[in-house]
Design a protein around this motif. Structure first.
Motif, PDB file in Angstrom:
ATOM      1  N   ALA A 162     119.550  40.755  -6.504  1.00 50.02           N
ATOM      2  CA  ALA A 162     118.364  40.376  -5.724  1.00 50.02           C
ATOM      3  C   ALA A 162     117.338  41.496  -5.857  1.00 50.02           C
ATOM      4  CB  ALA A 162     118.752  40.145  -4.264  1.00 50.02           C
ATOM      5  N   GLY A 163     116.631  41.463  -6.994  1.00 49.91           N
ATOM      6  CA  GLY A 163     115.663  42.519  -7.242  1.00 49.91           C
ATOM      7  C   GLY A 163     116.319  43.808  -7.706  1.00 49.91           C
ATOM      8  N   TYR A 164     117.419  43.665  -8.458  1.00 46.42           N
ATOM      9  CA  TYR A 164     118.063  44.853  -9.039  1.00 46.42           C
ATOM     10  C   TYR A 164     117.328  45.160 -10.345  1.00 46.42           C
ATOM     11  CZ  TYR A 164     121.667  48.059 -10.660  1.00 46.42           C
ATOM     12  OH  TYR A 164     122.335  49.183 -11.104  1.00 46.42           O
ATOM     13  N   ILE A 175     105.587  32.195  -4.479  1.00 45.65           N
ATOM     14  CA  ILE A 175     106.801  32.289  -5.323  1.00 45.65           C
ATOM     15  C   ILE A 175     107.950  32.859  -4.489  1.00 45.65           C
ATOM     16  CG2 ILE A 175     107.850  33.487  -7.295  1.00 45.65           C
ATOM     17  CD1 ILE A 175     105.147  33.284  -8.722  1.00 45.65           C
ATOM     18  N   GLN A 176     107.651  33.859  -3.684  1.00 44.19           N
ATOM     19  CA  GLN A 176     108.732  34.475  -2.892  1.00 44.19           C
ATOM     20  C   GLN A 176     109.259  33.512  -1.831  1.00 44.19           C
ATOM     21  OE1 GLN A 176     108.641  38.850  -2.010  1.00 44.19           O
ATOM     22  NE2 GLN A 176     110.175  38.292  -3.536  1.00 44.19           N
ATOM     23  N   ILE A 177     108.374  32.736  -1.219  1.00 46.65           N
ATOM     24  CA  ILE A 177     108.843  31.738  -0.241  1.00 46.65           C
ATOM     25  C   ILE A 177     109.811  30.778  -0.937  1.00 46.65           C
ATOM     26  CG2 ILE A 177     108.099  29.755   1.160  1.00 46.65           C
ATOM     27  CD1 ILE A 177     105.514  31.452   1.767  1.00 46.65           C
ATOM     28  N   ALA A 178     109.452  30.393  -2.162  1.00 41.32           N
ATOM     29  CA  ALA A 178     110.341  29.501  -2.934  1.00 41.32           C
ATOM     30  C   ALA A 178     111.672  30.205  -3.235  1.00 41.32           C
ATOM     31  CB  ALA A 178     109.654  29.070  -4.224  1.00 41.32           C
ATOM     32  N   GLU A 179     111.603  31.481  -3.579  1.00 39.61           N
ATOM     33  CA  GLU A 179     112.839  32.236  -3.854  1.00 39.61           C
ATOM     34  C   GLU A 179     113.756  32.243  -2.632  1.00 39.61           C
ATOM     35  OE1 GLU A 179     111.691  35.583  -7.168  1.00 39.61           O
ATOM     36  OE2 GLU A 179     111.626  36.214  -5.088  1.00 39.61           O
ATOM     37  N   HIS A 180     113.142  32.468  -1.478  1.00 35.95           N
ATOM     38  CA  HIS A 180     113.951  32.645  -0.263  1.00 35.95           C
ATOM     39  C   HIS A 180     114.663  31.364   0.144  1.00 35.95           C
ATOM     40  CE1 HIS A 180     110.977  36.117   0.709  1.00 35.95           C
ATOM     41  NE2 HIS A 180     111.835  36.422  -0.262  1.00 35.95           N
ATOM     42  N   SER A 234     117.106  46.765  -5.675  1.00 42.26           N
ATOM     43  CA  SER A 234     116.389  48.048  -5.737  1.00 42.26           C
ATOM     44  C   SER A 234     115.040  47.982  -5.035  1.00 42.26           C
ATOM     45  CB  SER A 234     116.105  48.439  -7.191  1.00 42.26           C
ATOM     46  OG  SER A 234     117.128  48.109  -8.076  1.00 42.26           O
ATOM     47  N   GLY A 235     114.664  46.804  -4.544  1.00 37.54           N
ATOM     48  CA  GLY A 235     113.281  46.614  -4.113  1.00 37.54           C
ATOM     49  C   GLY A 235     113.084  46.543  -2.619  1.00 37.54           C
ATOM     50  N   LYS A 236     112.234  45.603  -2.207  1.00 31.13           N
ATOM     51  CA  LYS A 236     111.927  45.566  -0.787  1.00 31.13           C
ATOM     52  C   LYS A 236     112.950  44.758   0.010  1.00 31.13           C
ATOM     53  CE  LYS A 236     108.391  41.901  -0.613  1.00 31.13           C
ATOM     54  NZ  LYS A 236     108.416  41.300  -1.944  1.00 31.13           N
ATOM     55  N   GLY A 237     113.741  43.960  -0.667  1.00 29.70           N
ATOM     56  CA  GLY A 237     114.891  43.340   0.005  1.00 29.70           C
ATOM     57  C   GLY A 237     114.590  42.031   0.710  1.00 29.70           C
ATOM     58  N   SER A 238     113.503  41.351   0.327  1.00 34.58           N
ATOM     59  CA  SER A 238     113.207  40.101   1.037  1.00 34.58           C
ATOM     60  C   SER A 238     114.230  39.013   0.703  1.00 34.58           C
ATOM     61  CB  SER A 238     111.780  39.635   0.757  1.00 34.58           C
ATOM     62  OG  SER A 238     111.644  39.178  -0.567  1.00 34.58           O
ATOM     63  N   ASN A 239     114.727  38.996  -0.521  1.00 33.05           N
ATOM     64  CA  ASN A 239     115.760  38.002  -0.854  1.00 33.05           C
ATOM     65  C   ASN A 239     117.071  38.313  -0.134  1.00 33.05           C
ATOM     66  OD1 ASN A 239     114.951  35.834  -2.943  1.00 33.05           O
ATOM     67  ND2 ASN A 239     113.926  37.701  -3.642  1.00 33.05           N
ATOM     68  N   LEU A 240     117.394  39.587  -0.019  1.00 37.41           N
ATOM     69  CA  LEU A 240     118.569  39.952   0.787  1.00 37.41           C
ATOM     70  C   LEU A 240     118.375  39.451   2.217  1.00 37.41           C
ATOM     71  CD1 LEU A 240     121.238  41.465   1.311  1.00 37.41           C
ATOM     72  CD2 LEU A 240     119.862  43.529   1.757  1.00 37.41           C
ATOM     73  N   ASN A 263     121.259  36.000 -10.987  1.00 38.06           N
ATOM     74  CA  ASN A 263     120.019  36.750 -10.753  1.00 38.06           C
ATOM     75  C   ASN A 263     118.920  35.764 -10.361  1.00 38.06           C
ATOM     76  OD1 ASN A 263     118.179  39.008 -10.866  1.00 38.06           O
ATOM     77  ND2 ASN A 263     117.457  38.226 -12.841  1.00 38.06           N
ATOM     78  N   ILE A 264     117.928  36.283  -9.630  1.00 37.54           N
ATOM     79  CA  ILE A 264     116.738  35.471  -9.361  1.00 37.54           C
ATOM     80  C   ILE A 264     115.550  36.150 -10.022  1.00 37.54           C
ATOM     81  CG2 ILE A 264     116.212  36.517  -7.100  1.00 37.54           C
ATOM     82  CD1 ILE A 264     115.477  33.468  -6.326  1.00 37.54           C
ATOM     83  N   HIS A 265     114.712  35.332 -10.638  1.00 38.18           N
ATOM     84  CA  HIS A 265     113.605  35.864 -11.438  1.00 38.18           C
ATOM     85  C   HIS A 265     112.326  35.115 -11.072  1.00 38.18           C
ATOM     86  CE1 HIS A 265     111.812  37.857 -14.899  1.00 38.18           C
ATOM     87  NE2 HIS A 265     111.232  36.714 -15.186  1.00 38.18           N
ATOM     88  N   PRO A 266     111.198  35.845 -10.923  1.00 40.62           N
ATOM     89  CA  PRO A 266     109.977  35.204 -10.425  1.00 40.62           C
ATOM     90  C   PRO A 266     109.136  34.511 -11.500  1.00 40.62           C
ATOM     91  CG  PRO A 266     109.607  37.532 -10.611  1.00 40.62           C
ATOM     92  CD  PRO A 266     111.028  37.300 -11.057  1.00 40.62           C
ATOM     93  N   SER A 267     109.773  33.663 -12.284  1.00 36.93           N
ATOM     94  CA  SER A 267     109.033  32.817 -13.230  1.00 36.93           C
ATOM     95  C   SER A 267     109.906  31.618 -13.563  1.00 36.93           C
ATOM     96  CB  SER A 267     108.701  33.565 -14.534  1.00 36.93           C
ATOM     97  OG  SER A 267     109.838  33.607 -15.379  1.00 36.93           O
TER      98      SER A 267
HETATM   99  C1  GRF Z   1     111.961  39.008  -6.660  1.00 37.72           C
HETATM  100  O1  GRF Z   1     110.690  38.529  -6.943  1.00 37.72           O
HETATM  101  C2  GRF Z   1     112.944  38.605  -7.713  1.00 37.72           C
HETATM  102  O2  GRF Z   1     112.610  37.417  -8.337  1.00 37.72           O
HETATM  103  C3  GRF Z   1     112.889  39.738  -8.704  1.00 37.72           C
HETATM  104  O3  GRF Z   1     112.685  40.876  -7.925  1.00 37.72           O
HETATM  105  C4  GRF Z   1     112.025  40.527  -6.721  1.00 37.72           C
HETATM  106  C5  GRF Z   1     112.822  41.102  -5.597  1.00 37.72           C
HETATM  107  O4  GRF Z   1     112.145  40.957  -4.382  1.00 37.72           O
HETATM  108  N1  GRF Z   1     114.085  39.803  -9.505  1.00 37.72           N
HETATM  109  P1  GRF Z   1     112.845  41.392  -3.035  1.00 37.72           P
HETATM  110  O5  GRF Z   1     113.279  42.835  -3.180  1.00 37.72           O
HETATM  111  O6  GRF Z   1     114.011  40.472  -2.802  1.00 37.72           O
HETATM  112  O7  GRF Z   1     111.781  41.218  -1.997  1.00 37.72           O
END
Ligand code: GRF
Length: 189
Positions: free
Chosen positions: A83-85, A166-171, A12-18, A103-107
Motif C-alpha cells: 500500500a504505497g510501498y 483516484i484515491q477515493i476509488a483506491e480506498h 512508505s507513504g502517507k498511509g491512506s490506503n492502510l 499492489n495498488i497502483h494509481p493508473s
Molecule cells: C497510492 O496512490 C497507491 O496507488 C500508490 O501509492 C499511493 C499510496 O498512497 N502505490 P497512500 O500512502 O496509501 O496514501
C-alpha cells in the motif's frame, strides 16, 4: 475484528490506503486481521497511522532481503498487501510468496506503470483514469491485473482533485479486493 485471514501491509507513504483497510476491518466489511505493518520509512504517515492503531510495526532495511523475508515469514501472512510501498520487492521475496502479494497502483495499468503515474496521466489530459489492484511479479507494475476502478477527468479538475478522486476509488477498491481473497473468490489461500 479477529479473523484467520491475516495480512501484512507494506508501505512508505502517507498511509491512506492502510487507513481504508483498517476502517473496512473496523466496520466488518473486511474480515481480515493485520498481523503487522512494515515500512522502510519510520517517520511516514503510514507508520504513524499504524502506531495510532496499536498495530505491530516493523521498520525494515529494504536492502536486507534476508531480514525482510524472515520478518514476513515470522507472521505467516495469507496475503502481503503493498500500500504505497515505494520499493521494488526483491525477486527472492516475490518468488517465495508467488500469488500472495498484491499492489495498488494509481493508473489503469498497463497504462502508466512506474513512478508518478497519475501526474503523467493528468499531464497527458487523459479523460479516463483510475486505479488497479494487481499481483506482484518481478517486473514494474506488470503482474496480472485483478481489478480496476475507473474515474473520469472533469473539465475543472486540478491535479489535486484528479488525484483525490483516484484515491477515493483506491480506498473502496483495495479492501473489497482483499475481501475477495478472504472469500476464496481470488487466489488459492
Ligand atoms: C497510492 O496512490 C497507491 O496507488 C500508490 O501509492 C499511493 C499510496 O498512497 N502505490 P497512500 O500512502 O496509501 O496514501
Amino acid at each position: 475484528m479477529n479473523s484467520d485471514f491475516n495480512i501484512v501491509v507494506l508501505g512508505s507513504g502517507k498511509g491512506s490506503n492502510l487507513g481504508a483497510i483498517i476502517e473496512a476491518i473496523r466496520t466488518g466489511k473486511l474480515k481480515a486481521t493485520i498481523s503487522a505493518v512494515m515500512s522502510d520509512k519510520p517517520l511516514s504517515g503510514f507508520v504513524l497511522k499504524a502506531q495510532i492503531e496499536s498495530l505491530p510495526v516493523e521498520i525494515i532495511d529494504p536492502k536486507s532481503t534476508e531480514h525482510l523475508l524472515e520478518r514476513i515469514q515470522f507472521f505467516a501472512p495469507k496475503l502481503i498487501v503493498l500500500a504505497g510501498y515505494m520499493r521494488i520487492l526483491p525477486a527472492r521475496i516475490v518468488d517465495a510468496f508467488a500469488g500472495r502479494i498484491i499492489n495498488i497502483h494509481p493508473s489503469l495499468l498497463p497504462q502508466y506503470p512506474g513512478l508518478n503515474a497519475w501526474q503523467r496521466a493528468f499531464a497527458d489530459n487523459i479523460s479516463t483514469a483510475g486505479c488497479t489492484v494487481h499481483f506482484v511479479d518481478n517486473g514494474m507494475d506488470t503482474g496480472q491485473i485483478i481489478e480496476q476502478s475507473v474515474i473520469f477527468r472533469k473539465l475543472d479538475d486540478t491535479a489535486e482533485t484528479f488525484f483525490s478522486r483516484i484515491q477515493i476509488a483506491e480506498h473502496a477498491l483495495y479492501p473489497s479486493v482483499i475481501q475477495k481473497f478472504v472469500d476464496g473468490v481470488i487466489g488459492n489461500t
